[in-house]
Design a protein around this motif. Structure first.
Motif, PDB file in Angstrom:
ATOM      1  N   ILE A  51     -13.162  -2.211   6.650  1.00  0.00           N
ATOM      2  CA  ILE A  51     -13.180  -1.108   5.677  1.00  0.00           C
ATOM      3  C   ILE A  51     -12.010  -1.183   4.710  1.00  0.00           C
ATOM      4  O   ILE A  51     -11.836  -0.288   3.897  1.00  0.00           O
ATOM      5  CB  ILE A  51     -13.202   0.255   6.389  1.00  0.00           C
ATOM      6  CG1 ILE A  51     -11.986   0.406   7.317  1.00  0.00           C
ATOM      7  CG2 ILE A  51     -14.476   0.436   7.175  1.00  0.00           C
ATOM      8  CD1 ILE A  51     -11.907   1.765   7.979  1.00  0.00           C
ATOM      9  N   GLY A  52     -11.195  -2.249   4.802  1.00  0.00           N
ATOM     10  CA  GLY A  52     -10.115  -2.453   3.842  1.00  0.00           C
ATOM     11  C   GLY A  52      -8.835  -1.734   4.213  1.00  0.00           C
ATOM     12  O   GLY A  52      -8.823  -0.823   5.052  1.00  0.00           O
ATOM     13  N   THR A  53      -7.743  -2.136   3.572  1.00  0.00           N
ATOM     14  CA  THR A  53      -6.430  -1.540   3.851  1.00  0.00           C
ATOM     15  C   THR A  53      -5.716  -1.143   2.547  1.00  0.00           C
ATOM     16  O   THR A  53      -4.495  -1.076   2.506  1.00  0.00           O
ATOM     17  CB  THR A  53      -5.540  -2.538   4.635  1.00  0.00           C
ATOM     18  OG1 THR A  53      -5.410  -3.752   3.865  1.00  0.00           O
ATOM     19  CG2 THR A  53      -6.123  -2.866   5.989  1.00  0.00           C
ATOM     20  N   ASP A  54      -6.483  -0.879   1.501  1.00  0.00           N
ATOM     21  CA  ASP A  54      -5.889  -0.642   0.183  1.00  0.00           C
ATOM     22  C   ASP A  54      -5.504   0.801  -0.080  1.00  0.00           C
ATOM     23  O   ASP A  54      -4.674   1.071  -0.947  1.00  0.00           O
ATOM     24  CB  ASP A  54      -6.852  -1.107  -0.918  1.00  0.00           C
ATOM     25  CG  ASP A  54      -7.108  -2.601  -0.850  1.00  0.00           C
ATOM     26  OD1 ASP A  54      -6.195  -3.325  -0.397  1.00  0.00           O
ATOM     27  OD2 ASP A  54      -8.209  -3.035  -1.228  1.00  0.00           O
ATOM     28  N   ASN A  55      -6.091   1.746   0.642  1.00  0.00           N
ATOM     29  CA  ASN A  55      -5.852   3.167   0.347  1.00  0.00           C
ATOM     30  C   ASN A  55      -5.238   3.862   1.551  1.00  0.00           C
ATOM     31  O   ASN A  55      -5.914   4.131   2.553  1.00  0.00           O
ATOM     32  CB  ASN A  55      -7.173   3.846  -0.042  1.00  0.00           C
ATOM     33  CG  ASN A  55      -6.932   5.207  -0.682  1.00  0.00           C
ATOM     34  OD1 ASN A  55      -5.913   5.853  -0.445  1.00  0.00           O
ATOM     35  ND2 ASN A  55      -7.873   5.641  -1.509  1.00  0.00           N
ATOM     36  N   GLU A  87     -10.375 -17.261  -0.892  1.00  0.00           N
ATOM     37  CA  GLU A  87     -11.410 -16.418  -0.304  1.00  0.00           C
ATOM     38  C   GLU A  87     -11.834 -16.888   1.090  1.00  0.00           C
ATOM     39  O   GLU A  87     -12.513 -16.157   1.829  1.00  0.00           O
ATOM     40  CB  GLU A  87     -12.634 -16.373  -1.228  1.00  0.00           C
ATOM     41  CG  GLU A  87     -13.449 -17.661  -1.304  1.00  0.00           C
ATOM     42  CD  GLU A  87     -12.843 -18.735  -2.217  1.00  0.00           C
ATOM     43  OE1 GLU A  87     -13.450 -19.810  -2.347  1.00  0.00           O
ATOM     44  OE2 GLU A  87     -11.773 -18.464  -2.802  1.00  0.00           O
ATOM     45  N   HIS A 139      -8.218   3.952   6.687  1.00  0.00           N
ATOM     46  CA  HIS A 139      -8.258   2.544   6.315  1.00  0.00           C
ATOM     47  C   HIS A 139      -8.428   1.648   7.550  1.00  0.00           C
ATOM     48  O   HIS A 139      -8.443   2.122   8.691  1.00  0.00           O
ATOM     49  CB  HIS A 139      -6.981   2.173   5.562  1.00  0.00           C
ATOM     50  CG  HIS A 139      -5.731   2.654   6.225  1.00  0.00           C
ATOM     51  ND1 HIS A 139      -5.125   1.997   7.276  1.00  0.00           N
ATOM     52  CD2 HIS A 139      -4.974   3.767   5.996  1.00  0.00           C
ATOM     53  CE1 HIS A 139      -4.042   2.657   7.656  1.00  0.00           C
ATOM     54  NE2 HIS A 139      -3.921   3.740   6.899  1.00  0.00           N
ATOM     55  N   GLY A 140      -8.550   0.333   7.288  1.00  0.00           N
ATOM     56  CA  GLY A 140      -8.816  -0.623   8.354  1.00  0.00           C
ATOM     57  C   GLY A 140      -7.717  -0.718   9.388  1.00  0.00           C
ATOM     58  O   GLY A 140      -7.982  -0.902  10.593  1.00  0.00           O
ATOM     59  N   THR A 149       0.817  -1.215   0.000  1.00  0.00           N
ATOM     60  CA  THR A 149       0.000   0.000   0.000  1.00  0.00           C
ATOM     61  C   THR A 149       0.852   1.266   0.000  1.00  0.00           C
ATOM     62  O   THR A 149       0.572   2.224  -0.741  1.00  0.00           O
ATOM     63  CB  THR A 149      -0.955   0.013   1.212  1.00  0.00           C
ATOM     64  OG1 THR A 149      -1.701  -1.201   1.231  1.00  0.00           O
ATOM     65  CG2 THR A 149      -1.921   1.183   1.129  1.00  0.00           C
ATOM     66  N   PHE A 177     -10.250  -5.612   8.048  1.00  0.00           N
ATOM     67  CA  PHE A 177     -10.955  -6.017   6.840  1.00  0.00           C
ATOM     68  C   PHE A 177     -12.349  -5.404   6.724  1.00  0.00           C
ATOM     69  O   PHE A 177     -12.992  -5.512   5.691  1.00  0.00           O
ATOM     70  CB  PHE A 177     -11.048  -7.545   6.782  1.00  0.00           C
ATOM     71  CG  PHE A 177      -9.710  -8.207   6.624  1.00  0.00           C
ATOM     72  CD1 PHE A 177      -9.056  -8.217   5.401  1.00  0.00           C
ATOM     73  CD2 PHE A 177      -9.093  -8.811   7.703  1.00  0.00           C
ATOM     74  CE1 PHE A 177      -7.817  -8.810   5.255  1.00  0.00           C
ATOM     75  CE2 PHE A 177      -7.849  -9.417   7.577  1.00  0.00           C
ATOM     76  CZ  PHE A 177      -7.205  -9.406   6.341  1.00  0.00           C
TER      77      PHE A 177
END
Length: 438
Positions: A164-168, A256, A173-174, A37, A162
């Motif tokens: 709210i996610g950790t991509d941005n 998954e 973020h998470g 990231t 997870f």
């Protein structure tokens, strides 16, 4: 046990949740976040975290020794614990919510601060728990509550990032959410523990020098036997923990399901703690732990017989072995409190901090060795963990065997060490009588 006493134990155990919530992400999510990231070099991230772990290994014995020697009117356990809380909370916040332009030096600095704060928090916290009661069974209740809340903290650490996610990295973020939760919860719950839980009575009769203390530790044969079994079993647990994501993704072919299966494992671990306590009270702590390890060995033996797509069968294995990890978490730490009594009776100084520093160091060493053992061995069979290409059948078979059967063999070794452990409730009561009524 009275309601008041049980309430005191629960309040003592509450900080275990935020402490556990920062542990799993630090080893699993932080390297991925900073490399993928934030765009830092994976090799540089790995080097920085390796340096942090080396510093951490040096911290353990120094902090353990200092925690035993520090004596203030506020209490030697409470003082060290209180000082470490804001340091740990702030460092966790900085690590989990870094600026978008964070460098490798940022990770290294705040990682080292977090390492120091976490160790300075954990060792007196565990020593405090060991000294809260001298009773053989009550100690299991104390460690049981603490480890159950540790597992709940681990579940929070899995779920929040997870959510709210950790991509941005430029948004909330998470991982940042988890950092905020820890930064708030650790000081609040820690302050509640300091406020409501009395400083344990100290039974030190004379100060022991560092050299004499080390000699007493070496002469404590039950402790050496226990920590050896703990290390071997920690290695047995560390290997599948290291390979879990690859087993689910590559062997079962269901990437998954990694999150749900991991959550199931730790959720069942929470349920396993009262089961371990129940069995320990009807047999002994060491024999109950042995039963748990034997059962885990038997269940794990079926894992390499699974085929691609056997998610339901593996979920059953995760649930059952998760139930048994409650034995691994709650019972050895309770036995550790008992073997410290041997040292206290012999040396005249209550040195729980030193013993839990050795315990902490053993835990970290077993996890590091698990990684250092599993990946090179898999590499010999052609397994490539960083590739998206299909793995060979030989590599997948090796993955399954190393994931399940190698840990099973190690667990049998740990069972052999603890099965006829030379410290039971009767002997421990005699030790406490010697300590409390010289």
């Amino acid at each position: 046990m009275s309601k008041l006493k049980l309430a005191c134990i629960i309040i003592y155990a509450l900080p275990a949740m935020p402490l556990a919530a920062l542990t799993l992400p630090l080893y699993i999510l932080v390297p991925t976040f900073y490399s993928e990231t934030l765009g830092l070099s994976l090799a540089a991230v790995g080097t920085a975290l390796l340096c942090v772990r080396i510093i951490d290994a040096i911290n353990d014995p120094l902090i353990g020794y200092g925690a035993d020697k520090l004596r203030t009117g506020f209490g030697r356990r409470r003082t060290f614990f209180a000082i470490s809380l804001p340091v740990t909370a702030f460092a966790a916040f900085m690590i989990f919510w870094p600026p978008i332009d964070a460098t490798i030096w940022y990770l290294g600095f705040w990682g080292a601060v977090l390492s120091f704060g976490y160790t300075a928090c954990l060792i007196p916290f565990y020593a405090w728990g060991a000294e809260m009661a001298g009773d053989y069974e009550k100690r299991t209740t104390i460690t049981g509550w603490r480890e159950a809340l540790t597992l709940i903290g681990t579940l929070i650490a899995i779920a929040l990032p997870f959510a709210i996610g950790t991509d941005n990295a430029g948004e909330f973020h998470g991982l940042a959410l988890l950092g905020v939760v820890i930064a708030l919860a650790l000081p609040i719950l820690g302050a509640l523990t300091i406020w409501k839980v009395p400083e344990p009575r100290e039974y030190t009769k004379q100060a022991v020098s560092f050299a004499d203390g080390f000699r007493h530790l070496q002469n404590n044969k039950p402790f050496l036997r226990l920590i050896t079994a703990f290390f071997v079993n920690g290695l047995a647990n560390g290997i599948p923990a290291t390979l879990f994501l690859y087993f689910v993704s590559d062997y079962l072919g269901t990437p998954e399901m990694r999150g749900p299966l991991l959550f199931l494992y730790f959720l069942c671990g929470v349920l396993g703690v009262p089961l371990a306590t129940f069995i320990a009270k009807r047999t002994s702590k060491h024999r109950a732990w042995g039963y748990g390890m034997l059962a885990a060995t038997l269940i794990f033996a079926f894992t390499p017989l699974l085929s691609q797509g056997d998610v339901v069968a593996f979920a059953v294995i995760c649930a059952l072995t998760g139930l048994l990890v409650g034995f691994d978490l709650s019972l050895p730490a309770s036995i550790q409190a008992d073997v410290i009594d041997i040292d206290t009776a012999a040396s005249g100084e209550q040195r729980s901090g030193t013993y839990f520093a050795a315990w902490s160091l053993s835990t970290k060493l077993s996890l590091a060795l698990a990684v250092g053992f599993a990946f090179p061995l898999l590499g010999l069979f052609g397994f490539q963990p960083e590739t998206n290409n299909e793995q060979s059948s030989l590599a997948l078979d090796a993955l399954a065997i190393i994931y399940a059967w190698v840990p099973a063999i190690l667990k049998l070794g740990a069972v052999a060490l603890v099965w006829n452990f030379p410290l039971n409730a009767e002997i421990q009561r005699e030790l406490r009588d010697k300590i409390e009524n010289p």
